[in-house]
Design a protein around this motif. Sequence first.
Motif, PDB file in Angstrom:
ATOM      1  N   THR A 573     -14.332 -32.720   3.999  1.00 43.86           N
ATOM      2  CA  THR A 573     -14.799 -33.202   5.300  1.00 43.86           C
ATOM      3  C   THR A 573     -16.238 -32.738   5.482  1.00 43.86           C
ATOM      4  O   THR A 573     -16.781 -32.003   4.648  1.00 43.86           O
ATOM      5  CB  THR A 573     -13.935 -32.659   6.453  1.00 43.86           C
ATOM      6  N   ALA A 574     -16.835 -33.143   6.593  1.00 43.67           N
ATOM      7  CA  ALA A 574     -18.203 -32.703   6.853  1.00 43.67           C
ATOM      8  C   ALA A 574     -18.293 -31.196   6.969  1.00 43.67           C
ATOM      9  O   ALA A 574     -19.345 -30.591   6.715  1.00 43.67           O
ATOM     10  CB  ALA A 574     -18.723 -33.373   8.133  1.00 43.67           C
ATOM     11  N   ARG A 575     -17.186 -30.574   7.345  1.00 43.47           N
ATOM     12  CA  ARG A 575     -17.172 -29.119   7.525  1.00 43.47           C
ATOM     13  C   ARG A 575     -16.583 -28.359   6.337  1.00 43.47           C
ATOM     14  O   ARG A 575     -16.722 -27.146   6.255  1.00 43.47           O
ATOM     15  CB  ARG A 575     -16.369 -28.776   8.774  1.00 43.47           C
ATOM     16  N   ARG A 576     -15.896 -29.071   5.455  1.00 44.98           N
ATOM     17  CA  ARG A 576     -15.194 -28.390   4.358  1.00 44.98           C
ATOM     18  C   ARG A 576     -15.474 -29.114   3.043  1.00 44.98           C
ATOM     19  O   ARG A 576     -15.466 -30.351   2.990  1.00 44.98           O
ATOM     20  CB  ARG A 576     -13.677 -28.378   4.589  1.00 44.98           C
ATOM     21  N   THR A 577     -15.664 -28.337   2.007  1.00 43.76           N
ATOM     22  CA  THR A 577     -15.766 -28.915   0.678  1.00 43.76           C
ATOM     23  C   THR A 577     -14.395 -29.467   0.280  1.00 43.76           C
ATOM     24  O   THR A 577     -13.373 -29.138   0.902  1.00 43.76           O
ATOM     25  CB  THR A 577     -16.191 -27.854  -0.341  1.00 43.76           C
ATOM     26  N   PRO A 578     -14.344 -30.295  -0.766  1.00 46.85           N
ATOM     27  CA  PRO A 578     -13.035 -30.775  -1.223  1.00 46.85           C
ATOM     28  C   PRO A 578     -12.059 -29.639  -1.514  1.00 46.85           C
ATOM     29  O   PRO A 578     -10.881 -29.716  -1.158  1.00 46.85           O
ATOM     30  CB  PRO A 578     -13.383 -31.563  -2.487  1.00 46.85           C
ATOM     31  N   ALA A 579     -12.542 -28.567  -2.135  1.00 48.17           N
ATOM     32  CA  ALA A 579     -11.663 -27.441  -2.446  1.00 48.17           C
ATOM     33  C   ALA A 579     -11.200 -26.748  -1.171  1.00 48.17           C
ATOM     34  O   ALA A 579     -10.028 -26.340  -1.059  1.00 48.17           O
ATOM     35  CB  ALA A 579     -12.385 -26.450  -3.359  1.00 48.17           C
ATOM     36  N   GLU A 580     -12.088 -26.612  -0.205  1.00 41.01           N
ATOM     37  CA  GLU A 580     -11.710 -25.933   1.043  1.00 41.01           C
ATOM     38  C   GLU A 580     -10.663 -26.727   1.819  1.00 41.01           C
ATOM     39  O   GLU A 580      -9.720 -26.155   2.379  1.00 41.01           O
ATOM     40  CB  GLU A 580     -12.951 -25.699   1.896  1.00 41.01           C
ATOM     41  N   LEU A 581     -10.799 -28.050   1.856  1.00 44.34           N
ATOM     42  CA  LEU A 581      -9.790 -28.868   2.545  1.00 44.34           C
ATOM     43  C   LEU A 581      -8.460 -28.796   1.816  1.00 44.34           C
ATOM     44  O   LEU A 581      -7.398 -28.625   2.434  1.00 44.34           O
ATOM     45  CB  LEU A 581     -10.268 -30.318   2.634  1.00 44.34           C
ATOM     46  N   GLU A 582      -8.512 -28.918   0.536  1.00 46.74           N
ATOM     47  CA  GLU A 582      -7.304 -28.841  -0.287  1.00 46.74           C
ATOM     48  C   GLU A 582      -6.594 -27.508  -0.072  1.00 46.74           C
ATOM     49  O   GLU A 582      -5.374 -27.459   0.131  1.00 46.74           O
ATOM     50  CB  GLU A 582      -7.734 -28.990  -1.749  1.00 46.74           C
ATOM     51  N   ASN A 583      -7.331 -26.427  -0.085  1.00 42.16           N
ATOM     52  CA  ASN A 583      -6.736 -25.104   0.085  1.00 42.16           C
ATOM     53  C   ASN A 583      -6.176 -24.904   1.488  1.00 42.16           C
ATOM     54  O   ASN A 583      -5.152 -24.237   1.678  1.00 42.16           O
ATOM     55  CB  ASN A 583      -7.776 -24.020  -0.217  1.00 42.16           C
ATOM     56  N   ALA A 584      -6.843 -25.485   2.476  1.00 39.84           N
ATOM     57  CA  ALA A 584      -6.347 -25.363   3.844  1.00 39.84           C
ATOM     58  C   ALA A 584      -4.992 -26.037   3.996  1.00 39.84           C
ATOM     59  O   ALA A 584      -4.078 -25.499   4.641  1.00 39.84           O
ATOM     60  CB  ALA A 584      -7.357 -25.983   4.820  1.00 39.84           C
ATOM     61  N   PHE A 585      -4.831 -27.213   3.403  1.00 40.37           N
ATOM     62  CA  PHE A 585      -3.528 -27.885   3.445  1.00 40.37           C
ATOM     63  C   PHE A 585      -2.470 -27.056   2.714  1.00 40.37           C
ATOM     64  O   PHE A 585      -1.347 -26.874   3.204  1.00 40.37           O
ATOM     65  CB  PHE A 585      -3.620 -29.273   2.814  1.00 40.37           C
ATOM     66  N   LYS A 586      -2.800 -26.561   1.542  1.00 38.66           N
ATOM     67  CA  LYS A 586      -1.828 -25.786   0.768  1.00 38.66           C
ATOM     68  C   LYS A 586      -1.375 -24.547   1.528  1.00 38.66           C
ATOM     69  O   LYS A 586      -0.190 -24.185   1.491  1.00 38.66           O
ATOM     70  CB  LYS A 586      -2.437 -25.373  -0.571  1.00 38.66           C
ATOM     71  N   ALA A 587      -2.300 -23.892   2.195  1.00 39.19           N
ATOM     72  CA  ALA A 587      -1.957 -22.665   2.922  1.00 39.19           C
ATOM     73  C   ALA A 587      -0.942 -22.940   4.024  1.00 39.19           C
ATOM     74  O   ALA A 587      -0.192 -22.039   4.428  1.00 39.19           O
ATOM     75  CB  ALA A 587      -3.218 -22.042   3.511  1.00 39.19           C
ATOM     76  N   LEU A 588      -0.888 -24.182   4.496  1.00 42.95           N
ATOM     77  CA  LEU A 588       0.060 -24.558   5.549  1.00 42.95           C
ATOM     78  C   LEU A 588       1.367 -25.106   4.980  1.00 42.95           C
ATOM     79  O   LEU A 588       2.278 -25.450   5.727  1.00 42.95           O
ATOM     80  CB  LEU A 588      -0.573 -25.623   6.455  1.00 42.95           C
ATOM     81  N   GLY A 589       1.461 -25.214   3.659  1.00 45.36           N
ATOM     82  CA  GLY A 589       2.637 -25.832   3.048  1.00 45.36           C
ATOM     83  C   GLY A 589       2.636 -27.336   3.249  1.00 45.36           C
ATOM     84  O   GLY A 589       3.695 -27.960   3.305  1.00 45.36           O
ATOM     85  N   ALA A 590       1.451 -27.928   3.350  1.00 46.37           N
ATOM     86  CA  ALA A 590       1.322 -29.356   3.659  1.00 46.37           C
ATOM     87  C   ALA A 590       0.873 -30.133   2.434  1.00 46.37           C
ATOM     88  O   ALA A 590       0.041 -29.682   1.654  1.00 46.37           O
ATOM     89  CB  ALA A 590       0.323 -29.556   4.796  1.00 46.37           C
ATOM     90  N   GLN A 591       1.438 -31.324   2.296  1.00 48.78           N
ATOM     91  CA  GLN A 591       0.981 -32.290   1.309  1.00 48.78           C
ATOM     92  C   GLN A 591       0.587 -33.552   2.065  1.00 48.78           C
ATOM     93  O   GLN A 591       1.401 -34.129   2.786  1.00 48.78           O
ATOM     94  CB  GLN A 591       2.083 -32.613   0.302  1.00 48.78           C
ATOM     95  N   VAL A 592      -0.634 -33.994   1.891  1.00 50.99           N
ATOM     96  CA  VAL A 592      -1.128 -35.174   2.579  1.00 50.99           C
ATOM     97  C   VAL A 592      -1.723 -36.114   1.538  1.00 50.99           C
ATOM     98  O   VAL A 592      -2.531 -35.696   0.701  1.00 50.99           O
ATOM     99  CB  VAL A 592      -2.182 -34.798   3.638  1.00 50.99           C
ATOM    100  N   THR A 593      -1.303 -37.374   1.580  1.00 49.15           N
ATOM    101  CA  THR A 593      -1.810 -38.371   0.650  1.00 49.15           C
ATOM    102  C   THR A 593      -2.361 -39.551   1.438  1.00 49.15           C
ATOM    103  O   THR A 593      -1.907 -39.856   2.543  1.00 49.15           O
ATOM    104  CB  THR A 593      -0.716 -38.870  -0.300  1.00 49.15           C
ATOM    105  N   VAL A 594      -3.346 -40.216   0.848  1.00 46.63           N
ATOM    106  CA  VAL A 594      -3.951 -41.397   1.452  1.00 46.63           C
ATOM    107  C   VAL A 594      -3.782 -42.550   0.462  1.00 46.63           C
ATOM    108  O   VAL A 594      -4.070 -42.402  -0.728  1.00 46.63           O
ATOM    109  CB  VAL A 594      -5.444 -41.181   1.756  1.00 46.63           C
ATOM    110  N   SER A 595      -3.307 -43.668   0.965  1.00 46.32           N
ATOM    111  CA  SER A 595      -3.068 -44.812   0.091  1.00 46.32           C
ATOM    112  C   SER A 595      -3.352 -46.098   0.851  1.00 46.32           C
ATOM    113  O   SER A 595      -3.513 -46.107   2.076  1.00 46.32           O
ATOM    114  CB  SER A 595      -1.619 -44.809  -0.414  1.00 46.32           C
ATOM    115  N   VAL A 596      -3.408 -47.195   0.116  1.00 43.34           N
ATOM    116  CA  VAL A 596      -3.623 -48.491   0.735  1.00 43.34           C
ATOM    117  C   VAL A 596      -2.601 -49.468   0.171  1.00 43.34           C
ATOM    118  O   VAL A 596      -2.280 -49.448  -1.017  1.00 43.34           O
ATOM    119  CB  VAL A 596      -5.068 -48.993   0.498  1.00 43.34           C
ATOM    120  N   GLY A 597      -2.061 -50.312   1.052  1.00 41.73           N
ATOM    121  CA  GLY A 597      -1.136 -51.339   0.640  1.00 41.73           C
ATOM    122  C   GLY A 597      -1.662 -52.709   1.006  1.00 41.73           C
ATOM    123  O   GLY A 597      -2.808 -52.862   1.451  1.00 41.73           O
ATOM    124  N   ASP A 598      -0.817 -53.707   0.858  1.00 39.14           N
ATOM    125  CA  ASP A 598      -1.249 -55.065   1.139  1.00 39.14           C
ATOM    126  C   ASP A 598      -1.679 -55.237   2.599  1.00 39.14           C
ATOM    127  O   ASP A 598      -2.607 -55.995   2.892  1.00 39.14           O
ATOM    128  CB  ASP A 598      -0.119 -56.049   0.831  1.00 39.14           C
TER     129      ASP A 598
END
Length: 955
Positions: A573-598
């Motif tokens: 994000t604008a405030r977090r590097t990719p690693a920082e965002l990834e680590n923040a989710f992991k620390a919460l026990g969260a898995q978040v995915t982004v996808s696109v469909g039809d």
Amino acid sequence: MILRTLFTAAALGAALSASALAPPAQARTAPPAQAAAPLIAVEQYELANGLRVVFHIDRSDPVVAVVLAAHVGSAREEPGRTGFAHLFEHLFFLDSENLGPGGLDRMSARIGGSGANGSTSRDLTDYLQTVPNDALEQMIWAEADKLGYFINTVTDAVLAKEKEVVKNEKRQSVDNQPYGHTEPVISAALYPEDHPYSWSVIGSLADLNAATLEDVQTFYHRWYTPDNATLVIAGDFDPAQARVWIEKYFGEIPRGEDDPEPQVRPAVLSADVRLMHEDNFAQLPELTMVWPTVDRIHPDAAALNMLLVLLTDGKESPLTSVLVDERRLTAEVQAFQYSSQIAGEAYLSVRAFDGVDLDTVQTALDEGFARFESRGVDVEALDRAKTLAEARFYGALDSALGKAAALARYDLFAGRADYADVELARLRAVTAGDVMRVYRQYIADRPHVATSFVPKGQAELALAGSAVAAVVEEPIIPGAEAPIDQRAGDVGYARTPSSFDRTVEPPSGPTPVVTPPVVWNAALPNGLQVSGIRSAEVPLAYFDLSIEGGRLFDDPDQPGAANLLARIFDRGTARRTPAELENAFKALGAQVTVSVGDERFLISGRTLDRNLAPTLALVEEMLLEPRWDETELTLAKAAVTAQIQDARSQPAALAARIMDLTAYGADHILSRSVLGTERSVAALTMDDLRRFQSVILAPGLAHFRIVSPSDQTAVTAALASLGERWAARDAVVPTFPEPSAPTTSRVYFYDVPNASQSVLMFGYPALRRGDPDFYPATVMNYRLGGGGFASRLTQQLREGQGYTYGVRSGFNGGERFGTFNLSSAVRTNVTLEAFELARKIVAEYGDTFTAEDLEVTRSAMSRSRARAFETARAKLGVLQALGEIGLPADYLTREAAVIDDMTVEQVRALAERWLRPEAMIYVVVGDAATQAERLQALGYGPPVMMNEALAEADR
């Protein structure tokens, strides 16, 4: 049906939740003390004949899961007699003395079961089903028939037919798939010939071909005995009554001979082994490295799991940072621990980009390992990994069947079913010291097997010094197999003695009361619609933020923007590097995915419910403050390009692309690949994605849905900031014309030289989800191809002829578009015969539909509603139908009425209207040299060859 765990993210989760099972033993470290309130409360006892029984009571839904686990997998076989365990998994779904031919599948449909299924691994074969709780006695009766009253029904003809089904499974999962031979090659290299893990679970087709009826009977009598099995029942039931039924149906089955428990026998390598294979299907080079590690109950298993996560999972992990971010050799590095009863392995796999020499990959891996050794274990990273593993652990227990399957494996591997708390405690107890110790003991500078699977004609990409692997594929010879009649040679047989008449099916219990979940709704100030269901079965929250439009916003002349945006959206994000965002989710026990469909752009997540608010705060930050990182865009474009190239190696994916291209027409966005083309992806810029994001991500097009232990107040409070900060704006989803259904039939053929199977796909543009005929047509299709083993397609193409491993048909409807599809993979030398039979079944379906068919359909679909709301994902599906498709609030009641009121005449009319064999798009992906000309016998003219047309469309 083989339980395979290789090369998937799901496999890693499964490994985390099913490893490190160590029973109490003086020679091993004592397990941590269990909590006072067990995670999965169990009652366990044993019958006089040795059958182990496990109960778990769960009153949340009126369903019950039944798992019969035979402690016999491929490891109980002998050289020259492999594949028997998996063969029995198939045979058990056919006949038994008291249920009759195909009786289990017929009963499963009638009682509203989930569809009897099974899996075979090295050490265990299990048979699994979820049913409404009024059918428990019937399931206990049926499972007992497997164990004690089955083998007399197996004839030479039955055996011959099921051998063909197994061959088709092997072709579908191994021979006709890119990299499909990797696991068999590794197993043979890692273990000596007399080790039971040296052959694959599916076994040798030569061994199966040579197997006699006497061989099969001998294997059954030795291993399928009550003292070598565990019966698990989980869900809403009366345990006292269940005990009575189990004693009645299982109690008089005699125990077998005592066999010694398998002894731990890890693989031992004295030097590295390098093997290579030019893969007929692979488009990209892949390196797989495997080290001998530990059996499943070894105390080091948990630390090994964490080691492999820390090496590869995330931007800051050493192997990913070197190979993906710095050297840009691949889009992903995968690793997982594959532990079994007597041995285990650590897998590391890299599918490199096009043309990358695997020696370069090996050099980069060595650099990554050196970095890990110099930096050591990051304690905070380990804590994050353990938190995320805990969430995955809970996720595996989301359903009654998930709990029952886990309990069966606990009983086998740990010797006790009440092991969930111990397993979780072992995971939590792993230290940084443990991780570094197992790295040095099992991985660093240790002998390993390395396989290089490269595209045909690119042997130079393999690791230097690699020998050619011995890969065995059964030749496909036209006319080699005679027609099969599994009822041929049926003779009477003496029934196995019993103290009562087992041919009488037990009665059903009281009809369960099915209460649809209570749905709450809210709207945020910016127009974002919110809906939820409160569910406290596991301490997890599941959520989706669905934004209307998806790839309909793509430019047909430059497709792939929606997918590329989804690919980079969670990269910081604008405030977090990719690693920082990834680590923040992991620390919460969260898995978040982004996808696109039809038709949707989707942000999906699962998190520990106690961390719901901070998880949603991170989602808000990701949505409203994107990073727009040029480096991440470069990495994402390379990864998507590799996906596009890899998709050309997947026969089923090729069939789907041709279906889309021919059904929608060249100017329609849905005729394009969601990935785009190599050219369009290369041309997309960050400015393009910024403009795209500003158009498609509007709260007025969005719906947030959640299933969570948290109530409406807590959820809306957690979303309040998003409702204020995500500014409302006008947005209109682009419109495309509904495609016209074909008026005549045509065959489209994609040539895959030397393919051992042909993928068949029949279809045409059809009903949308909201069309009045959609659900009635779905009911109509149940006996055709939507009812699993109860369907005519399966009964005739698989069970009757052995042409295929699986076949299905169905209506797939979105908000704006819908299709009818029938798909199957059949052995190459019966392509025409399978095509003709499937077409005949479709053509005759309406005229031959009977009152009995209707009764089975009505019973199956009505009674299965007891299972309709069991899991979090099922509940999210209810919210999707209400919020996205726009179905009425009482649609579940209305659909129940459709089932109850359906008549034979209505089914026949629906079949006449919506099953159109003479106005169908027919797609075949297979070996043109032997099959294309034969298909002219169908009467649709020469097949239209699609290789060049698809290549042109995807440029």
